[in-house]
Design a protein around this motif. Structure first.
Motif, PDB file in Angstrom:
ATOM      1  N   HIS A  22      34.919  43.653  50.593  1.00  0.00           N
ATOM      2  CA  HIS A  22      35.770  43.103  49.537  1.00  0.00           C
ATOM      3  C   HIS A  22      35.481  41.613  49.383  1.00  0.00           C
ATOM      4  O   HIS A  22      34.881  40.994  50.255  1.00  0.00           O
ATOM      5  CB  HIS A  22      37.246  43.321  49.865  1.00  0.00           C
ATOM      6  CG  HIS A  22      37.649  44.744  49.841  1.00  0.00           C
ATOM      7  ND1 HIS A  22      37.613  45.551  50.960  1.00  0.00           N
ATOM      8  CD2 HIS A  22      38.087  45.526  48.832  1.00  0.00           C
ATOM      9  CE1 HIS A  22      38.019  46.753  50.644  1.00  0.00           C
ATOM     10  NE2 HIS A  22      38.309  46.771  49.351  1.00  0.00           N
ATOM     11  N   GLU A  23      35.942  41.048  48.283  1.00  0.00           N
ATOM     12  CA  GLU A  23      35.772  39.614  48.068  1.00  0.00           C
ATOM     13  C   GLU A  23      37.114  38.911  48.199  1.00  0.00           C
ATOM     14  O   GLU A  23      38.138  39.408  47.735  1.00  0.00           O
ATOM     15  CB  GLU A  23      35.197  39.351  46.682  1.00  0.00           C
ATOM     16  CG  GLU A  23      33.769  39.830  46.533  1.00  0.00           C
ATOM     17  CD  GLU A  23      33.209  39.536  45.169  1.00  0.00           C
ATOM     18  OE1 GLU A  23      32.018  39.202  45.104  1.00  0.00           O
ATOM     19  OE2 GLU A  23      33.957  39.644  44.176  1.00  0.00           O
ATOM     20  N   SER A  42      43.012  34.332  48.808  1.00  0.00           N
ATOM     21  CA  SER A  42      43.525  35.058  47.651  1.00  0.00           C
ATOM     22  C   SER A  42      42.634  36.263  47.386  1.00  0.00           C
ATOM     23  O   SER A  42      41.412  36.137  47.344  1.00  0.00           O
ATOM     24  CB  SER A  42      43.545  34.151  46.426  1.00  0.00           C
ATOM     25  OG  SER A  42      43.876  34.896  45.277  1.00  0.00           O
ATOM     26  N   PHE A  43      43.249  37.427  47.196  1.00  0.00           N
ATOM     27  CA  PHE A  43      42.509  38.634  46.862  1.00  0.00           C
ATOM     28  C   PHE A  43      42.678  38.976  45.389  1.00  0.00           C
ATOM     29  O   PHE A  43      42.949  40.106  45.030  1.00  0.00           O
ATOM     30  CB  PHE A  43      42.974  39.816  47.726  1.00  0.00           C
ATOM     31  CG  PHE A  43      42.426  39.779  49.111  1.00  0.00           C
ATOM     32  CD1 PHE A  43      41.136  40.205  49.376  1.00  0.00           C
ATOM     33  CD2 PHE A  43      43.185  39.309  50.162  1.00  0.00           C
ATOM     34  CE1 PHE A  43      40.615  40.153  50.661  1.00  0.00           C
ATOM     35  CE2 PHE A  43      42.687  39.261  51.450  1.00  0.00           C
ATOM     36  CZ  PHE A  43      41.392  39.683  51.699  1.00  0.00           C
ATOM     37  N   LEU A  44      42.545  37.976  44.519  1.00  0.00           N
ATOM     38  CA  LEU A  44      42.649  38.217  43.083  1.00  0.00           C
ATOM     39  C   LEU A  44      41.536  39.154  42.632  1.00  0.00           C
ATOM     40  O   LEU A  44      40.379  38.988  43.038  1.00  0.00           O
ATOM     41  CB  LEU A  44      42.528  36.907  42.303  1.00  0.00           C
ATOM     42  CG  LEU A  44      43.732  35.987  42.301  1.00  0.00           C
ATOM     43  CD1 LEU A  44      43.383  34.671  41.627  1.00  0.00           C
ATOM     44  CD2 LEU A  44      44.900  36.629  41.597  1.00  0.00           C
ATOM     45  N   PRO A  45      41.849  40.127  41.784  1.00  0.00           N
ATOM     46  CA  PRO A  45      40.795  40.999  41.261  1.00  0.00           C
ATOM     47  C   PRO A  45      39.920  40.228  40.275  1.00  0.00           C
ATOM     48  O   PRO A  45      40.302  39.155  39.802  1.00  0.00           O
ATOM     49  CB  PRO A  45      41.582  42.108  40.549  1.00  0.00           C
ATOM     50  CG  PRO A  45      42.890  41.470  40.195  1.00  0.00           C
ATOM     51  CD  PRO A  45      43.165  40.463  41.268  1.00  0.00           C
ATOM     52  N   GLU A  46      38.749  40.774  39.972  1.00  0.00           N
ATOM     53  CA  GLU A  46      37.876  40.134  38.995  1.00  0.00           C
ATOM     54  C   GLU A  46      38.628  39.989  37.685  1.00  0.00           C
ATOM     55  O   GLU A  46      39.411  40.850  37.314  1.00  0.00           O
ATOM     56  CB  GLU A  46      36.609  40.968  38.780  1.00  0.00           C
ATOM     57  CG  GLU A  46      35.642  40.854  39.920  1.00  0.00           C
ATOM     58  CD  GLU A  46      34.307  41.506  39.598  1.00  0.00           C
ATOM     59  OE1 GLU A  46      33.816  41.345  38.469  1.00  0.00           O
ATOM     60  OE2 GLU A  46      33.786  42.184  40.487  1.00  0.00           O
ATOM     61  N   GLY A  47      38.387  38.890  37.015  1.00  0.00           N
ATOM     62  CA  GLY A  47      39.052  38.676  35.735  1.00  0.00           C
ATOM     63  C   GLY A  47      39.309  37.210  35.487  1.00  0.00           C
ATOM     64  O   GLY A  47      38.867  36.343  36.247  1.00  0.00           O
ATOM     65  N   GLN A 103      41.984  35.245  35.746  1.00  0.00           N
ATOM     66  CA  GLN A 103      42.724  34.455  36.740  1.00  0.00           C
ATOM     67  C   GLN A 103      41.814  33.990  37.869  1.00  0.00           C
ATOM     68  O   GLN A 103      41.867  32.842  38.293  1.00  0.00           O
ATOM     69  CB  GLN A 103      43.874  35.255  37.330  1.00  0.00           C
ATOM     70  CG  GLN A 103      45.069  35.360  36.421  1.00  0.00           C
ATOM     71  CD  GLN A 103      46.213  36.063  37.111  1.00  0.00           C
ATOM     72  OE1 GLN A 103      46.003  36.952  37.931  1.00  0.00           O
ATOM     73  NE2 GLN A 103      47.425  35.667  36.782  1.00  0.00           N
ATOM     74  N   ARG A 104      40.971  34.899  38.355  1.00  0.00           N
ATOM     75  CA  ARG A 104      40.068  34.539  39.450  1.00  0.00           C
ATOM     76  C   ARG A 104      39.046  33.517  38.987  1.00  0.00           C
ATOM     77  O   ARG A 104      38.754  32.556  39.687  1.00  0.00           O
ATOM     78  CB  ARG A 104      39.381  35.780  40.007  1.00  0.00           C
ATOM     79  CG  ARG A 104      38.519  35.434  41.224  1.00  0.00           C
ATOM     80  CD  ARG A 104      38.108  36.635  41.989  1.00  0.00           C
ATOM     81  NE  ARG A 104      36.919  37.229  41.421  1.00  0.00           N
ATOM     82  CZ  ARG A 104      36.249  38.213  41.975  1.00  0.00           C
ATOM     83  NH1 ARG A 104      36.660  38.746  43.099  1.00  0.00           N
ATOM     84  NH2 ARG A 104      35.168  38.694  41.415  1.00  0.00           N
ATOM     85  N   GLU A 105      38.534  33.673  37.784  1.00  0.00           N
ATOM     86  CA  GLU A 105      37.540  32.725  37.269  1.00  0.00           C
ATOM     87  C   GLU A 105      38.167  31.351  37.035  1.00  0.00           C
ATOM     88  O   GLU A 105      37.525  30.333  37.278  1.00  0.00           O
ATOM     89  CB  GLU A 105      36.891  33.265  35.993  1.00  0.00           C
ATOM     90  CG  GLU A 105      36.032  34.496  36.246  1.00  0.00           C
ATOM     91  CD  GLU A 105      35.003  34.303  37.367  1.00  0.00           C
ATOM     92  OE1 GLU A 105      34.284  33.274  37.393  1.00  0.00           O
ATOM     93  OE2 GLU A 105      34.935  35.175  38.253  1.00  0.00           O
TER      94      GLU A 105
END
Length: 139
Positions: free
Chosen positions: A52-53, A78-83, A85-87
């Motif tokens: 995981h990232e 933080s385990f934010l999913p791709e998208g 918010q993470r960017e």
């Protein structure tokens, strides 16, 4: 919740034995932490051992009088999913003033010399950008 009639006091509520007297929310086994401070560097995306990232960053928070300021450094994951918010978080520059809410737990580990050490682990629940650093002419 049940209600009890008290003589001369009117209707009074009583809490069930599973509720906490000072809160209406259930008890949690995690401590909450709120940090207001500046990013120590641009957040980095790292891979975990399970593939995981995780996004990791450091927040510096200072307190005390100007002539004797103390700075605490907090490592946040933080385990934010791709998208988006993470960017957005990945693109925040060093020095950005942020408001972070997270779950705090204490962990222990062995250092290179075999000594047991403890660390504060903070898992981000939310983050707000309060102020971006001023742009310089060379940027």
């Amino acid at each position: 919740m049940s209600f009890v009639m008290r003589r001369g006091l009117g209707l009074t509520s009583t809490l069930s034995s599973s509720a906490r007297a000072f809160s209406t929310t259930p008890a949690r086994r995690v401590a909450r932490i709120t940090i207001v401070g500046h990013l120590g560097d641009t957040p980095e995306l790292q891979a975990t051992s399970t593939g995981h990232e995780v996004l990791k960053y450091v927040v510096a928070s200072s307190s005390g009088p100007r002539d004797n300021r103390q700075t605490s450094w907090f490592r946040v994951s933080s385990f934010l999913p791709e998208g988006p918010q993470r960017e957005l978080l990945r693109g925040l520059p060093k020095g950005t003033l942020v408001y972070v809410e997270g779950d705090a737990t204490m962990g222990t580990y062995q250092d290179a010399e075999g000594k047991t050490k403890s660390s504060l682990n903070i898992m981000q629940r939310s983050i707000e950008v309060l102020k971006r650093p001023a742009q310089t002419e060379s940027a």
